[in-house]
Write a protein that holds these residues in place. Structure first.
Motif, short mmCIF file in Angstrom:
data_model
loop_
_atom_site.label_atom_id
_atom_site.label_comp_id
_atom_site.label_asym_id
_atom_site.label_seq_id
_atom_site.Cartn_x
_atom_site.Cartn_y
_atom_site.Cartn_z
N LEU A 1 16.26 -47.10 -67.48
CA LEU A 1 16.14 -48.24 -68.39
C LEU A 1 14.78 -48.88 -68.20
O LEU A 1 14.45 -49.37 -67.11
N ASP A 2 14.00 -48.89 -69.26
CA ASP A 2 12.73 -49.61 -69.29
C ASP A 2 12.89 -50.74 -70.30
O ASP A 2 12.93 -50.51 -71.51
N LEU A 3 12.99 -51.97 -69.81
CA LEU A 3 13.29 -53.10 -70.67
C LEU A 3 12.18 -53.42 -71.66
O LEU A 3 12.42 -54.10 -72.66
N ALA A 4 10.97 -52.94 -71.39
CA ALA A 4 9.84 -53.19 -72.30
C ALA A 4 9.74 -52.13 -73.40
O ALA A 4 8.84 -52.18 -74.22
N ASP A 5 10.69 -51.20 -73.40
CA ASP A 5 10.68 -50.09 -74.35
C ASP A 5 11.97 -50.11 -75.17
O ASP A 5 13.05 -49.84 -74.65
N ARG A 6 11.86 -50.46 -76.44
CA ARG A 6 13.06 -50.58 -77.27
C ARG A 6 13.85 -49.29 -77.33
O ARG A 6 15.09 -49.30 -77.36
N ALA A 7 13.17 -48.15 -77.35
CA ALA A 7 13.87 -46.87 -77.42
C ALA A 7 14.69 -46.63 -76.15
O ALA A 7 15.80 -46.11 -76.21
N SER A 8 14.14 -47.02 -75.00
CA SER A 8 14.84 -46.86 -73.74
C SER A 8 16.10 -47.73 -73.70
O SER A 8 17.18 -47.27 -73.28
N VAL A 9 15.98 -48.97 -74.14
CA VAL A 9 17.15 -49.86 -74.17
C VAL A 9 18.20 -49.30 -75.14
O VAL A 9 19.40 -49.27 -74.84
N GLY A 10 17.74 -48.83 -76.29
CA GLY A 10 18.66 -48.27 -77.27
C GLY A 10 19.39 -47.04 -76.75
O GLY A 10 20.58 -46.86 -77.00
N ALA A 11 18.68 -46.21 -76.00
CA ALA A 11 19.30 -45.01 -75.43
C ALA A 11 20.36 -45.38 -74.40
O ALA A 11 21.43 -44.75 -74.34
N PHE A 12 20.06 -46.41 -73.60
CA PHE A 12 21.03 -46.85 -72.58
C PHE A 12 22.31 -47.36 -73.26
O PHE A 12 23.42 -46.97 -72.88
N THR A 13 22.16 -48.24 -74.24
CA THR A 13 23.34 -48.81 -74.87
C THR A 13 24.13 -47.77 -75.65
O THR A 13 25.36 -47.80 -75.66
N ALA A 14 23.42 -46.82 -76.26
CA ALA A 14 24.11 -45.77 -77.03
C ALA A 14 24.91 -44.85 -76.11
O ALA A 14 25.96 -44.34 -76.50
N ALA A 15 24.41 -44.67 -74.89
CA ALA A 15 25.07 -43.75 -73.96
C ALA A 15 26.25 -44.39 -73.24
O ALA A 15 27.09 -43.68 -72.68
N TRP A 16 26.33 -45.71 -73.25
CA TRP A 16 27.41 -46.38 -72.52
C TRP A 16 28.74 -46.13 -73.22
O TRP A 16 28.86 -46.26 -74.44
N ASP A 17 29.75 -45.79 -72.43
CA ASP A 17 31.07 -45.49 -72.99
C ASP A 17 32.12 -46.28 -72.23
O ASP A 17 32.13 -46.31 -71.00
#
Length: 309
Positions: A83-99
């Motif tokens: 998770l890189d909080l300064a990178d929108r794509a990184s945040v989006g990938a983290f939230t999308a992967a959470w189940d």
């Protein structure tokens, strides 16, 4: 004004003491910046109480080392995710992967007093990392947080006393950049976030509080020289709090994250394991009125949504 919340704990209490007797078996937690500083001790305490903890970190290798060390000591599952909080794509990938559900989100990661730097969008780095990244993370995980009623922990700082959110120039595009004003603004945003989440998400069973962990020597201060720290402490005068160990620094985070003493409490600011009093001019303690202002909180939420759109 309602009476301030106190607990049996204080500035000297450790995270382990705060969570002693609390059973988090079956609960899932995410700690951003969980590979260093108070994030490690926050994660350790939650894992020790039985929670499944995910360290959300920029440096995955460091996260894996920390996870292994915590798991060895607690026996609990400790996971790692990038998770890189300064990178929108990184945040989006983290939230999308959470189940599945998420019961505890500790917005702990941050940068302090960094030299002027901007994201690819041109956003000031401290505001982007400390506030916008965590805002995107929490809103992206809203469904998971609402599933079983969660707690969101917003790690702020007494540095919020340095600056309100300057809505007219959040990203220092028209005023001279000042690393401490930028940091202070981002830390005020962390408190306002808790205020507005309480208004918007209380009906979902989500409780959110902000906190000041205390003065702890960690990598967070990597941009601050020893001379600068000494000057700041001298400036604070007799009211400057004593340095805390990382274990003590994580205590208020853990209290807000998991203590049954705070069941039903939301939208407040804590320091030294108790709700903070209003700041008195010249004091390094307490909470600024502008950090709890509901109008500013709503305005910040709208600004954040618009910025991230």
């Amino acid at each position: 004004m309602t009476s301030l919340i106190s607990t049996p704990f204080d500035a000297r209490s450790t995270a382990a003491e705060v969570i002693d007797g609390v059973d988090l078996t079956g609960r899932r937690a995410v700690v951003t910046g969980g590979a260093s500083g108070i994030g490690v001790e926050t994660a350790r305490a939650l894992a020790g109480a039985g929670a499944e903890v995910t360290l959300a970190v920029r440096d995955v290798a460091a996260g894996e080392r920390t996870a292994a060390e915590i798991a060895e000591g607690t026996g609990g599952p400790v996971l790692v995710a990038p998770l890189d909080l300064a990178d929108r794509a990184s945040v989006g990938a983290f939230t999308a992967a959470w189940d599945g559900p998420l019961h505890i989100l500790v917005n702990n990661a941050g940068v302090m007093a960094a030299p002027e730097s901007r994201t690819s969008e041109g956003w000031e780095l401290q505001f982007a990392t400390n506030h916008l990244g965590h805002f995107a993370l929490a809103t992206g995980l809203h469904g998971a947080l609402a599933a079983e009623g969660a707690r969101v922990v917003s790690v702020s700082s007494s540095a919020h006393l340095r600056s309100p959110v300057v809505f007219e120039d959040v990203h220092f595009e028209r005023r001279p950049y000042d690393p401490w004003l930028a940091y202070g603004q981002s830390k005020t945003a962390n408190v306002l976030f808790a205020v507005e989440v309480t208004r918007r998400w209380a009906g979902d069973g989500i409780a959110t509080n902000a906190l000041m962990p205390g003065g702890i020597r960690t990598r967070l201060q990597r941009h601050v020289t020893d001379e600068e720290l000494a000057r700041l402490r001298a400036q604070a005068g007799a009211g400057a709090p004593d340095w805390k160990t990382p274990e003590q620094g994580a205590a208020t985070s853990v209290l807000v994250a998991a203590s049954p003493l705070l069941d039903g409490v939301s939208g407040r600011y804590f320091e030294d394991c108790a709700e903070a009093a209003p700041n008195e001019p010249g004091s390094p303690r307490g909470v600024a009125a502008y950090a709890l202002d509901p109008e500013a909180a709503e305005r910040l939420w709208d600004l954040s949504v618009e910025t991230l759109a």
